[in-house]
Structures are given as C-alpha cells and as structure tokens.
Write an enzyme that holds these catalytic residues in place. Sequence first.
Site, PDB file in Angstrom:
ATOM      1  CG  ASP A 103      38.389 -47.953  18.615  1.00 26.83           C
ATOM      2  OD1 ASP A 103      37.709 -47.034  18.152  1.00 26.83           O
ATOM      3  OD2 ASP A 103      38.966 -48.810  17.918  1.00 26.83           O
ATOM      4  CG  ASP A 144      37.271 -44.493  15.890  1.00 25.72           C
ATOM      5  OD1 ASP A 144      36.530 -43.868  15.120  1.00 25.72           O
ATOM      6  OD2 ASP A 144      37.759 -45.590  15.592  1.00 25.72           O
ATOM      7  CG  ASP A 154      35.137 -49.840  16.622  1.00 25.29           C
ATOM      8  OD1 ASP A 154      33.956 -49.701  17.005  1.00 25.29           O
ATOM      9  OD2 ASP A 154      35.783 -48.932  16.052  1.00 25.29           O
ATOM     10  NE  ARG A 212      29.972 -45.809  13.027  1.00 27.14           N
ATOM     11  CZ  ARG A 212      31.194 -45.442  12.681  1.00 27.14           C
ATOM     12  NH1 ARG A 212      32.232 -45.824  13.408  1.00 27.14           N
ATOM     13  NH2 ARG A 212      31.390 -44.685  11.623  1.00 27.14           N
TER      14      ARG A 212
END
Length: 841
Positions: free
Chosen positions: A360, A393, A397, A450
């Site tokens: 990430d 990714d 997150d 997202r």
Amino acid sequence: MSASRSINLAALVAAVSVLSACGGGGGTGSTTSASNSSTAASSTAVAASSAATASSATAVSSAAASSQATTSTAATSSTAATSSAAASSAVISSVASSAASSATASSTNGGIIDALTLTSTSSEPLNGWSGWSKMGARSYLAASDPVNTANHVSTATPAPGTPTAYPSISSDPSGGEFTIERETAPLDGWHSYYRAGGTLGNHQQVRVTGGSSATANRIYTCGTKKCIFDALKEAKNEPKIIRVYGNIDMRIDDDGVFRDFTSWDDQKASSIVIPSNTTFIGINDASGNPARLISAQIEIGKEFASTVDSDLADYEYWIKTLGKSQESYPGWTRNVIVRNLWIQTNFDVQPEGSSDAYYDGMVVAMAQNVWIDHVTVTDGQYKDKDLSGTRHDGALDIVRGSDYITVSNSAFIEHGKTTLVGNADSRDWSDLNRLHVTFKANYYADVASRLPRVRFGQVHVFNNYIEGDRESSTATKFENGIGMAIKGDVLIESTLWEIQPTKESEACKKVVTDHGSSLAFRQNRSWIKSSKYLPAGADVSNMLTGCGYASTKNWTPPYAYQVESAPLNLACIVKNGAGAGKVGLNNTSTAGACNTAPVAGSGENHSSSATSSSAASSSEASSSASSATSSSTAASSSTASSSASGGSATTITYPWSDDFSLATTATLFTTGYAKFTNDAGTEVSMYVKTGGSPTVSGGVITLAGARFTIGALGTGTTTGPTGSPANYTPGGIFNIIGKTCTLTINASQAGTGSTFQVYVDNNTTSTGNSPHATSTLSSTGTTTTKNTSVVVSVAATSIVAGDNTFTWKLDNASYTGGSFLQIRTDSSSAVYINSISLSCL
C-alpha cells in the site's frame, strides 16, 4: 540473488533523491541546534516577562527580541552549530519537559487527556516486533527464493522506464525554522477519542499530540531514508518529531546507486514503520514543493507474529487463545501524526497474483489515535492503466483492529483501489465495534473505487470532493465511491461528486455500492455534478436515501464539526487546500482565495457531546451576535478584495472588546456569534480558527496549541515580501498601523507552557508572512527583515489571572489598509481568555 537494474545517479539529469547525511538525532545535527523559532523566541521573552509580571502583568512586547532570537536560530547552519547547539538544546529540553509534565497532568484543555499518557514511552515498539532492528535493510533475495514463491508469483518484474528525476535538495529548506511541527491534532474527528476502560461505546475525548513534546535529541531532520530509519530506531516510543525534506526514493541505496527491488522480500525494505508518539512531517522547499517519498509504504502500527510459537499472529493469539481483551494487548501503536508528505506508491515487483498486489501507499494496522493530514498518495509515473496486471494495492488502508483514526485535507490521485476500512469479512473477532474513522475535506481525482469500502466500522465522511471520469482514456476510470460491506455503518455529509458522465438516476450505483450485509448508510446533502447531464449540479440526498440501505441511526459523531452548506463550493475549497505542500512553510494553498460564499462559518454546526449538550439555540446565537455588535459590526464596510495594502482603510470605534460570555465552541467561529459585512455584501465571521482546536466553556476560551484571527476580511494565507504574491493579506477591520495600540487579555487563570503571541496581518505560524516584515517597530526603534508582524511574544507562564496588558506601535508607510490580529499559543502552551479588548490611538 537475481540481477537487479543499477543506475548511477550521476547518469540522471537530476538526482532522484537527496544524498545528504541525516541532520538531527542523538543530540546532534541541524534540528537540535536550529530549533523551533517560536521556542527560541520565547526563551528571550521569558527573561523580559518576569519584569512584566512584577508590574501587574503589564508588558511591552519586543518584536526585536523575537527577531533576534529567530535570526540567531535560523543562522545556525546544519554543519557548524556546535557552540550554539547546547544552548538551543537546553531551551528545547526545558520546554519539552514542561509540555510533557503538563500532558501527563492532562489538564491543558478542560481535562482532555494527552494520548501520550495511553502509551509506554519506555517499552519496545510494537511489543518487541523482531523486524524492528532490521527495518529498512534490503535482502536482495531472488524472486525464486522459497520465502518469495510461497504466496507470490514466481518471477519479479522491475518497474518500467527510468525513475522520474526530481530536483535535488541538499539541506533543510526551512533553515531549521519550525512552523507546524509541534502542532497537535484538532478535536474534530474520531482520532480525538479513546475507549475508556476498554468499555464498548465509552468514547472519551483525548488530544493526539504525536511527538509535539519531543526533547531536542528526539527531533530529526532527514533528507535520506537512512536518516529516517536511524531516527525511528533510536527514538522508539519516545515522543519524536521526524522532519523530512527533499525527494527520497526507497530504491536508492546508501551508496547513491539506484537498484530496483528484486523480489517481494527485498521490497519490504521500502516500509517505514511508525511507532507510538511520533510526528512524521514533510518540509516544503522554497517553491512550495512538498517532501516526496517514492516507492514507499508508510505503516502506522503493524500486525505480526514474532513472540508466540503459533501459526496465529500475536494479536489473534492474544484474543483467541489467551482469551484476553483487545484493549489490554500491549502491541498497540498510538498517538501518531503524519502530515504534509507526498507519497508515490510502490510498483509491486512480485505481487500475490495478477489482480492482487501486496504493498500500500499507507496502511494503518493495530493502531489507535492517529491523525493523517495534508498527505498526497498517488501511483505517480506507474499508473495501473499503463501496466499489465495489478501492481498497486491500497492508497491508504485502515485495517486489523485499528480504531479512532482521522484522515483530513489529503489528496488521493491516480489510483485504483483507494481505501479499505477493514480488510476481510472474517475479521469480526478483531474489527467488530472498532474502526471508528473520519474522512474530512479530502480530494479524490482519477481514482477507481473504495472511497472508502467499509467493513465493520463506524465511518464519518464529510466535506469531501471527488473528481473522476468513467470514460477516461488518459487516467484511471472512475468505477464507484462508498463501498458498503459486512456490518459497515457510514454517515456521509456535504460531499460533492463531480463524475463524468453521470446521471442523477445513477447515484445509487456510483456514489454508493452494495457489497452485502452492511448495517446502515445515512447521508446529508450529497451532490452530483456532470458537465453532460448535471452541469449545475444536483442534490441527490433523497435518491441516496432510497438506495435500499438501512438508515438506522446507530451512532452519532461525539465531536463538534461543521459541514459545508453549499457543497458546490468544495470544488474550489478542497481541491486548492488538500494534499501535501498546502500547509506549513512556503505552502501553496489557495483555498482561502476561493471566490465562493459561504465558506468559513457558513455550514451546519454539530456540537460535541463532550463539550456541550447541544448546539447553541437560535435565540442564543442571536443574542451572541447582539452582544458582539458593538465590538464587531461597528466597523465601517470594508473591501473584500485582497491586496498588499490590505484593502481600503477601515475604522472601528475604540475601545473594542468581547467578553465571550455567550460564545460556545460550536458558535465562536461562525457568523451566528459575531460578524461584519464587507463591501461585497458577504457576511464574515469576526473570529476565524487558523490552527488547533480552541474551545469555549463558561465564557472562557481555552487556547492550547491553537490560534485564531480577529477581524480578518478573509481566510487567504498571508505572505511576506518574498511570498507569492508578495505581501498578500486579506486585510482587516482594525486601524492599527501607525497608532499606539493597547491590547488587554483578561485571563481566568495563569497560563502554562512556553509561548503566547499576537501577530498583525499574519494568519500563519511563519513570522515573516506579513506585509509588515520589513517595517519598523517604533516601540523599539529597530528595523528588521523578519518578525515585525509579531507585536507580542511572551512566555505563556507570564500570563496571570486578571488583566495582562501589551502596548506597541507598528509603522509601515507603504501600508494603508485595515488590519487584523492573530492570537496564538505554541503546541506546548495554554492560556485561558475571559475577554479581549483593543484600543489604538
């Protein structure tokens, strides 16, 4: 070892990363000697303030003294500062010690505790994670090594092309001057709470302070990755400030040679793991360019397996096998601030599969009380649309039991899967009733999905702006926004979706997407704008309410916050104010110049249950405005245009005063409390919060590590002679220049900490950001090129209960406009204000 690409930096047109040695750490280097200018200035003011205190707290501020202190600090170079380092170190150490003891007593802001007290500063980071000592060390293992092939594709693919060459910056561009480094987090998000006693739903307020109380030997200024890793390993869980400058590519080794990652295991060296009590912050260069971390992953906290003999990670073993509570787990990372950094995500050289990358841009795991502010996360030159297979990714997150997190004023640009809140349906054992997250005033451009996708969490999204194109051939195509997944519970307010081409009827699919089994989706004032179908924009609130999700009100944000009442304004305000480089020294934010109304103080206020039982009633707000009328609305009309002269000359009947008896935290910075009308016919709030989180209770303003302006015509960021534009100010309603002014601060109790200051025509923390930066202070007869916007600079401890009076005269023949004041305390200080009065004759 597989062969890796090697590029000598000398062959590049410009250096990809800064190669200078680390400054700071262990009591050495540039930052130890070149300390916070406010702190240095306050040390000079301390000596003067004792005399002021002895004479009934009447003080004549000395901007010249402040200037001298700052100049001597800034003049200290990173390579030749030995003689002054000890003195500067002593100043910072004493200030930090005071701040730390104050925080431990948890009494600097109405009893709100310091998140520092929830941690152990002496324990090993991450409960003794075995990888701590190896952090940043590359393995150069081949992709075919069994450690890599177990869960990843069998071969490694290096990133395509030559890395983007950014300008080389060989030293700290701030010259050691602090601006925002010691700032603590505001109180307007989930980050400002904790689970008291580990009890479900018992949210108690906390102040996230990061490394703001760091002592001199725990302040680091870093232009290389080695410096960053060394600083983290040395300071561990102690309060620390890591200032990052320049362009740091994690693929450039210590010898200055670019070597791409060879495998998944080798790429782990790109991860910067942030432990408790850290402020990790970027410094802008002279042109306002932010510090860049390239091919990097920032990990705030970590879930790992190192201390148990089990297939389970330590945290899972703690919960499932030992049967202990989540909050009692010793491996939490808490009290972290990450600000003003530009992050290019990793190109995953050995992903887990063709559609599943590993790394990430940022990941928050096993962490609590985290404030992420003014960061930019982007795929940069490695866009997924140009690549075969998935190489990225998440951008950011928030996963693995994390709790009480806020992401604000940040930009997510050119990325696919942007943000997860909760990363697996099977994680109910760690995530249920956790993952309280706020997303506020963030900008999303050319992202796919997202925004965020939510499992288990209670997530508050407000004042965000999303810009995308579903049919783009040049950027990542927009797919969908909020993802509602298992037991996700989302409240979205005042958010603008400018998605091309989108019809109003498509809101249910594009703004929010159903992944199944969510708890509730609530919204208030959501808009869609599309040049083809909805050029003027449309409120889709009713349509979203009918998307089929439960709208049960399971929770209410416990903090005070304000939503923008005109979401179309967010296109300018958020886009021009979010992301790295838009805060701190030489920042490039232009949000304050957005020619839209309403902006400040115009939104819908939501009070905090921790600070007041309800928002001020309309009658109280009206009464508040009336009480301030003689103070605030007596000003003659003033121009709304901003210039070096601050607009037309304005006058106000002196003496002006306000006792704040009818103010509340929710109303003070709104036009509902005190206002005036400028020539453009726009109502402007008398008071504008410019930093931190001032609070009001019982008519007393608690100013703890915070600042606000009085009488400013706008919120545009001021500049000095070298700014762009030079000598910019929005102007104000006070006639100050060339007059002898007396300011009286009536305090309810003695102040604490290091510095209390008053600025004229300067709404920043940088003392030179004012048109008066080359003028003369007649009270001292000293001409200086810096700091003359500071008319009061004294130790906060010199502020006594009762009246504190300051007198000055500020001359500037080239300035004919009206002025405003900014009242501020530094991050380790607090003053308690009953009333303010000003008279200039």
